[in-house]
Design an enzyme around this catalytic site. Structure first.
Site, PDB file in Angstrom:
ATOM      1  N   ASP A 124       0.964  11.386   3.776  1.00  0.00           N
ATOM      2  CA  ASP A 124       1.104  11.734   3.404  1.00  0.00           C
ATOM      3  C   ASP A 124       2.492  12.398   2.352  1.00  0.00           C
ATOM      4  O   ASP A 124       2.487  13.417   3.130  1.00  0.00           O
ATOM      5  CB  ASP A 124      -0.050  12.939   3.030  1.00  0.00           C
ATOM      6  CG  ASP A 124      -0.623  13.859   2.141  1.00  0.00           C
ATOM      7  OD1 ASP A 124      -0.012  13.051   0.857  1.00  0.00           O
ATOM      8  OD2 ASP A 124      -1.142  14.648   2.126  1.00  0.00           O
ATOM      9  N   ASP A 183       3.259  13.133  -4.589  1.00  0.00           N
ATOM     10  CA  ASP A 183       2.151  13.000  -3.855  1.00  0.00           C
ATOM     11  C   ASP A 183       1.330  11.972  -3.648  1.00  0.00           C
ATOM     12  O   ASP A 183       0.572  11.381  -4.273  1.00  0.00           O
ATOM     13  CB  ASP A 183       1.474  14.819  -4.038  1.00  0.00           C
ATOM     14  CG  ASP A 183       0.692  15.080  -2.932  1.00  0.00           C
ATOM     15  OD1 ASP A 183       0.436  14.566  -2.279  1.00  0.00           O
ATOM     16  OD2 ASP A 183      -0.392  15.903  -3.198  1.00  0.00           O
TER      17      ASP A 183
END
Length: 668
Positions: free
Chosen positions: A305, A109
């Site tokens: 992202d 992440d």
């Protein structure tokens, strides 16, 4: 006097930004879009050969070998990525924490600044892929003591952390320091890193299959920032996500030499705490969308992202995109999505071959301020309809009323993305990420690190006589060095294979798994592309909370042998964890395997009125006690006595608890 005021204002907000990245109480939420059945809301990695329906091929790049940055003397960590957008909504990688090490599957992440795993003291944590971290078993574990630079617990004894995500899931716990290893293929030796020892989690974090998150964002707790601060890697990392139907990929912590045709976008490190790109235009089928360039720069700007599944555009961008692409696809039949309430835009009557999608769907170009263009092929904005074969849905959505442009993992499938933080830029290079691992997998000797896995490495069985499902002496005694990630399932020469014998270990309780064995084997058969009648259960035992299943795969129909290619594909998929089991079955490991030549036997297939299928093997010299179970339709096992060819279809899995269990089967 205006300039000092401006500078004071800028410095004030910059200070707030820095504080938000520390372990103080300020915690910026992730940019998470509205929930979607296939999306990981608000969050977010192994490379494997492509299957037959591979994504777009890249012939010009297939011969290249990525190497560490020639301008840097730092080593780098090469790590496999696992999972895929279709089955999980995220990509994960493996880290080992502690001495001796304990293994964890962590979601990769770039929008998170903390790395965390559930700890043994966590009573409000879900059931995940691996056991919780046990601090008391690590001789190098140390909690971070309360100090002026962190939030402290109520006793002012330890530093604590808390992160809340946009979909309202929360992770909290204490901060600790321990040795983290990156795998046996990493040039980077194990390092002491501060991480979150989780004591509570809610929402999506509680329900996810992965154990936790590896935070790659900007901030003091980010694993990248910590490694850079130690001076052990250069200030860069790269991700490469496998294509549609393939999954997997690779991750590199540290610098690599950028390919000459990699394109770059400026990434402003003070623009926001996220990784931005300088997007200015968007083209669909060569047509520029009529948009003000500033639309991509509102709020947090255009954010890349890895923890988000799909792409989410501001309203104006989404409407322009949808109008244009619908005109391009007006000849296709539009259908509802798998979950009608999500109002997906889907199309049917299309080839199931991913490589043919570009003949139907247009390309998209993202144009940066420097006029370099990132080309998006159909796999970068489509996902398969889960209920209709040959149907696809748009993976680009409106970001609610949020003016931020959010680009998730789907946008960069089959794209090597380099986050060059040192030079404030992000690079993109189209490639086949399912083959990139082999190019990253050079022969340099990595620093060994202990293996935290409770499972031994998969190995070919030395002989039929030693392949009982219970010979797992190494199961509770992991090897002292991490298992090599290079394949060890090659077959010598071209041989005729009459049976593939497989021993699996699953970290699922015996009594829980027992009534679900048929479901498991039927799922395995489907995932491996074989018929249910080819799958035979041979033995089912347990040790503690670990269940052992010995099963085999035999040729289909009238075939007399299994091809070498098929056998290697089956073994490699299991050995490399490319068979994604439902969460109910926990984590699995291929303990050992064996291929056997066709035996001198005849087969009799018996099919009753309910469509149940059993095979009678008339083998030379088999004992009457030799029982075999065949997985058949209707969720049932047909047991038969090999010698007498007597069918005992007494076990329907729905009633299994009332009858004799599979653990009584003997292989003789």
């Amino acid at each position: 006097m205006a300039w000092p005021l401006v500078n004071l204002t800028v410095n004030f907000f910059f200070l707030i930004f820095l504080l938000s990245q520390s372990c103080l109480s300020i915690s910026l939420p992730l940019l998470l879009p509205p929930p979607h059945p296939r999306a990981r809301p608000a969050m977010v990695l192994p490379l494997f050969p492509s299957p037959k329906n591979t994504s777009t091929t890249f012939p010009d790049s297939s011969h290249r070998l990525l190497r560490s940055d020639s301008n840097s003397s730092h080593p780098y960590a090469r790590m496999r990525l696992y999972d895929n957008l279709l089955s999980r909504g995220y990509y994960s990688t493996r880290l080992w924490i502690g001495t001796p090490p304990q293994r964890f599957a962590l979601i990769v992440d770039t929008g998170s600044t903390v790395t965390y795993v559930p700890c043994a003291m966590c009573e409000k944590c879900g059931t995940h892929q691996d056991p919780k971290f046990q601090p008391e078993l690590s001789s190098t574990y140390q909690p971070v003591k309360c100090n002026l630079d962190c939030n402290c617990d109520k006793d002012r004894d330890q530093c604590i952390y808390e992160r809340q995500y946009a979909e309202m899931s929360v992770t909290s716990g204490i901060l600790a320091e321990d040795v983290i290893s990156f795998g046996n293929l990493s040039e980077l030796s194990p390092q002491r890193i501060v991480f979150g020892c989780e004591t509570e989690e809610t929402g999506e974090l509680y329900r996810q299959h992965a154990d936790g998150i590896i935070g790659l964002g900007r901030g003091d707790l980010s694993i990248v920032d910590q490694l850079v601060e130690k001076g052990v890697i250069s200030d860069s990392f790269s991700l490469c996500y496998g294509g549609m139907d393939v999954g997997g990929g690779a991750m590199v912590l540290g610098g690599i030499s950028a390919p000459s045709d990699m394109i770059f976008s400026y990434s402003d490190p003070v623009r926001s705490p996220y990784y931005n790109i300088d997007l200015k235009e968007m083209h669909v089928a060569g047509k520029k969308l009529d948009l003000d360039p500033s639309v991509f720069d509102r709020k947090f700007g255009t954010v890349l992202d890895s923890g988000t599944t799909f792409a989410y555009f501001p309203e104006a961008v989404f409407e322009a995109f949808k109008d244009t692409i619908m005109k391009e696809l007006n000849s296709l039949k539009q259908i509802s999505g798998a979950v009608p309430s999500y109002n997906d835009t889907c199309f049917s009557g299309i080839s199931s071959d991913v490589s043919q999608l570009s003949k139907t769907f247009p390309t998209i170009e993202l144009v940066f301020e420097n006029q370099q263009k990132l080309l998006l092929t159909p796999e970068n904005y489509l996902f398969r309809h889960s209920k209709v074969q040959g149907a696809y849905c748009l993976g680009i959505f409106q970001n609610g009323m949020d003016p931020t442009t959010l680009l998730g993992g789907i946008i960069v499938r089959n794209t090597l993305v380099t986050y060059d933080r040192k030079d404030s830029k992000i690079g993109f290079w189209k490639t086949n990420c399912s083959q990139l691992w082999e190019r990253l997998h050079v022969t340099s000797a990595p620093s060994p690190s202990p293996s935290p896995s409770p499972f031994p490495s998969p190995s070919p069985s030395p002989s039929p006589s030693s392949s009982s499902g219970k010979e797992n002496s190494t199961f509770e005694m992991p090897p002292i060095s991490a298992p090599e990630e290079s394949p060890i399932y090659a077959l010598i020469g071209e041989i005729e294979i009459g049976e593939i014998s497989l021993d699996l270990a699953l970290n699922v309780n015996h009594s829980y798994l027992k009534p679900r064995l048929v479901m498991l084997l039927e799922f395995m058969a489907k995932e491996l592309g074989v018929n249910g009648s080819q799958v035979h259960l041979l033995n089912f035992t347990s040790e503690g909370n670990i269940s052992f299943i010995k099963w085999s795969i035999v040729p289909s129909g009238s075939a007399t042998y299994i091809s070498n290619t098929t056998a290697i594909n089956i073994i490699s998929r299991l050995a490399e964890h490319r068979v994604m089991l439902p969460d109910d079955f926990g984590n699995y490991q291929l303990v050992q395997w064996e291929v056997k030549p066709p035996s001198k036997q005849s087969f009799t297939k018996l099919i009753d009125d309910n469509g149940w299928i059993s095979e009678c093997r008339h083998s030379i010299g088999c004992r009457s006690s030799n029982m075999v179970a065949a997985a058949v339709s209707g969720g049932s096992f047909g047991y038969y006595d090999v010698h007498n060819c007597r069918i005992n279809r007494f076990w329907n899995m729905a009633m299994e608890s009332q009858t004799t269990g599979a653990d009584s089967i003997s292989t003789g």
